[in-house]
Write a protein that holds these residues in place. Structure first.
Motif, mmCIF file in Angstrom:
data_model
loop_
_atom_site.group_PDB
_atom_site.id
_atom_site.type_symbol
_atom_site.label_atom_id
_atom_site.label_comp_id
_atom_site.label_asym_id
_atom_site.label_seq_id
_atom_site.Cartn_x
_atom_site.Cartn_y
_atom_site.Cartn_z
ATOM 1 N N GLY A 33 0.748 -1.245 0.001
ATOM 2 C CA GLY A 33 -0.037 0.007 0.198
ATOM 3 C C GLY A 33 0.810 1.187 0.035
ATOM 4 O O GLY A 33 0.507 2.389 -0.005
ATOM 5 N N ASP A 34 2.210 1.184 0.044
ATOM 6 C CA ASP A 34 3.093 2.420 -0.082
ATOM 7 C C ASP A 34 3.282 2.776 -1.180
ATOM 8 O O ASP A 34 3.991 4.068 -1.360
ATOM 9 C CB ASP A 34 4.593 1.885 0.807
ATOM 10 N N GLY A 35 2.751 2.227 -2.267
ATOM 11 C CA GLY A 35 2.818 2.806 -3.890
ATOM 12 C C GLY A 35 3.926 2.052 -4.342
ATOM 13 O O GLY A 35 5.138 1.363 -3.757
ATOM 14 N N GLU A 36 3.916 2.082 -5.632
ATOM 15 C CA GLU A 36 4.759 1.022 -6.316
ATOM 16 C C GLU A 36 6.335 1.472 -6.155
ATOM 17 O O GLU A 36 6.931 0.429 -5.892
ATOM 18 C CB GLU A 36 4.592 1.120 -7.959
ATOM 19 N N THR A 37 6.608 2.758 -6.113
ATOM 20 C CA THR A 37 7.933 3.146 -6.224
ATOM 21 C C THR A 37 8.733 2.728 -4.630
ATOM 22 O O THR A 37 9.474 2.093 -4.695
ATOM 23 C CB THR A 37 8.278 4.707 -6.381
ATOM 24 N N THR A 38 7.957 3.018 -3.829
ATOM 25 C CA THR A 38 8.407 2.802 -2.370
ATOM 26 C C THR A 38 8.624 1.176 -2.282
ATOM 27 O O THR A 38 9.492 0.444 -1.729
ATOM 28 C CB THR A 38 7.564 3.276 -1.228
ATOM 29 N N PHE A 39 7.324 0.485 -2.627
ATOM 30 C CA PHE A 39 7.441 -1.025 -2.473
ATOM 31 C C PHE A 39 8.455 -1.673 -3.217
ATOM 32 O O PHE A 39 9.221 -2.268 -2.573
ATOM 33 C CB PHE A 39 5.995 -1.644 -2.664
ATOM 34 N N CYS A 40 8.501 -1.404 -4.425
ATOM 35 C CA CYS A 40 9.321 -1.901 -5.376
ATOM 36 C C CYS A 40 10.926 -1.660 -5.112
ATOM 37 O O CYS A 40 11.827 -2.681 -5.108
ATOM 38 C CB CYS A 40 9.058 -1.805 -6.871
ATOM 39 N N ALA A 41 11.138 -0.472 -4.496
ATOM 40 C CA ALA A 41 12.350 -0.361 -4.430
ATOM 41 C C ALA A 41 13.013 -0.684 -2.918
ATOM 42 O O ALA A 41 14.220 -0.977 -2.738
ATOM 43 C CB ALA A 41 12.524 1.414 -4.173
ATOM 44 N N GLU A 42 12.033 -0.819 -1.832
ATOM 45 C CA GLU A 42 12.566 -1.171 -0.701
ATOM 46 C C GLU A 42 11.919 -2.408 0.021
ATOM 47 O O GLU A 42 12.747 -2.715 1.215
ATOM 48 C CB GLU A 42 11.988 -0.069 0.248
#
Length: 170
Positions: free
Chosen positions: A30-39
Motif C-alpha cells: 500500500g506504500d505505492g509502487e516506487t516505495t514498495f518495489c525499491a524497498e
C-alpha cells in the motif's frame, strides 16, 4: 510499521524459540509502487539480520506474499508482488544462509489459492488460513523429522497427538 521498532523487545521476551514463522510485507504494497518495489526486499533483509542478531539459534521460515485479487488496486499490487518481491524471497533466504542464518523458504503464494482469499482480495478466509496452516505444518515437519528430539510443549509430535485425540484435522 512497528515491527522494526519492536523486534528487540519481542525477541527479548522469548528465551529460545526453535522456529520463527515470518509472513509479512503485504501491507507494504500500500506504500505505492516506487516505495514498495525499491524497498520491500531490502527491508526484509534488514529485518532478517535483526531477528538473527536477537535470536541466533532460531530457524526462520520466510514466505512469499499471498496474491491479491479483485479490485483494480489489488490487481496492481499483485503485479508489484509478482514482479518486485516474491521472485526474490528464495534467493534472499539462500543469501541469509550463506551469512550463517538458519533461514528457510516457503512458497506461501503457491500454498494458498485464490479461493482461499477473502472477498476483500487481500486477507485469507478460513479455508485460506487452513491452507496456510497446512503449509506451515509441512515445513515444520520437514525441519523436524523427529519431533521428539526438539523438546518443549508444542512439538509437532504433540500437536499430532492433540489433533488425533480431538478428531480434528485439516
Amino acid at each position: 510499521n512497528g515491527v522494526d521498532g519492536n523486534i528487540n523487545a519481542w525477541c527479548g521476551q522469548i528465551r529460545d524459540p526453535h522456529v520463527i514463522l515470518l509472513h509479512l510485507g503485504t501491507n507494504d504494497t500500500g506504500d505505492g509502487e516506487t516505495t514498495f518495489c525499491a524497498e520491500a526486499t531490502n527491508r526484509l533483509v534488514r529485518l532478517l539480520d535483526r531477528i538473527h542478531a536477537c535470536q541466533p539459534s532460531a530457524k526462520i521460515v520466510v514466505t512469499t506474499l499471498l496474491r491479491r485479487i479483485g479490485s483494480d488496486a489489488n490487481v496492481q499490487r499483485r503485479a508489484w508482488i509478482e514482479r518486485a518481491y516474491n521472485p526474490f524471497i528464495e534467493g534472499i533466504v539462500a543469501e541469509q544462509r550463506t551469512k550463517g542464518q538458519d533461514a528457510y523458504f516457503l512458497d506461501m503464494c503457491s500454498a494458498v489459492t485464490d479461493d482461499g482469499l477473502h472477498t476483500d482480495g487481500l486477507h485469507p478466509k478460513d479455508t485460506g488460513y487452513a491452507m496456510m496452516a497446512d503449509a506451515w505444518y509441512a515445513k515444520l515437519r520437514e525441519l523436524y523429522p523427529d519431533p521428539t528430539a526438539v523438546g518443549g510443549v508444542n512439538t509437532p509430535a504433540l500437536v499430532d497427538r492433540k489433533v488425533a485425540a480431538s478428531g480434528a484435522g485439516t
